[in-house]
Design an enzyme around this catalytic site. Structure first.
Site: not given
Length: 264
Positions: A87, A214, A241
């Site tokens: 991320s 996601d 995610h």
């Protein structure tokens, strides 16, 4: 498995675990490197540097933006390591690979985008600006609740969302909550940083792992990424995610062979 905590001038908290080629692991926004605890055993044949980003977990905050974070991290970590970032950590790792090509051997980005915020005028998929704005507003009001809400969004879409959220929360809250200013720095990066035009400059081998479900990095992002001789994309069909939490085995089946190939 032995663990060492490194000391460095920037007061970054880096846990070093295992033995072998150097691997750097960078976490995402609102959390800390404890999120990678479930991977420790599988990665024991590497010397893994689990980094708390500046102002997160046990690390001290560093003034400045993305380039300052990158300079601080590169100074505290070994050269010729493979950097893996999840991320926001993927954005940091990508910038590090761009800024220090001679020092970073390979790049792995996990559920990460070169430009996190959606840009409607360019038909670029991402996080709606109003969502980032809401998090910014909530930071000053109730920090634990804001973090928890963000964790919930990360697991959204996964069949095991409830368990994933609990696991993420338990791991993350074992360490101090992030510094509010560091959270704002991170939000600024998610809102403002756009590395899309620079990606073609990357020379290192680059593995990109995506989750098809996601909610923060939509599945429409991977087809828009530049394809190079060094890059490889893998889409995990049922992951959202946090694929290394929700689909650990499938994640490792992609992650480990690629690492072996780059470090043999």
């Amino acid at each position: 498995m032995s663990q060492v905590t490194s000391t460095n001038q920037a007061n970054l908290h880096i846990e070093i675990s295992g033995q072998g080629p150097d691997l750097v692991m960078l976490h995402g926004w609102g959390v800390n490197s404890a999120v990678f605890t479930p991977l420790h055993e599988s990665l024991s044949q590497y010397r893994v540097h689990y980094v708390d980003l500046p102002g997160f977990g046990h690390s001290q905050m560093v003034e400045g933006g993305l380039s300052t974070w990158v300079d601080t991290l590169v100074a505290a970590l070994p050269e010729h390591a493979i950097w893996a970032g999840w991320s926001l950590g993927g954005l940091v790792a990508t910038q590090a690979a761009l800024s220090y090509p001679q020092k970073i051997k390979g790049l792995i980005t996990i559920a990460s985008s070169p430009c996190f915020m959606a840009r409607e005028d360019e038909a670029w998929p991402g996080i709606p600006p109003q969502v980032l704005h809401q998090f910014r507003e909530q930071l000053g009001q109730n920090l634990p609740k804001t973090i928890e809400r963000f964790l919930a969004i990360q697991a959204m879409g996964s069949e095991t969302a409830k368990e994933d959220i609990k696991q993420l929360r338990d791991l993350v809250l074992a360490r101090p909550l992030p510094n509010t200013r560091a959270l704002t720095q991170g939000l600024n990066m998610l809102t403002d940083v756009d590395l899309r035009q620079q990606l073609i400059e990357l020379q290192q081998p680059w593995l990109r792992i995506w989750g098809r479900l996601d909610g923060l990095v939509p599945k429409r992002v991977p087809p828009k990424m530049p394809i190079t001789a060094q890059s490889e994309d893998v889409m995990l069909a049922k992951a959202s995610h946090a694929p290394f939490i929700s689909h650990q085995q499938e994640f490792l089946q992609v992650f480990m062979p690629w690492l072996t190939l780059q470090t043999r």
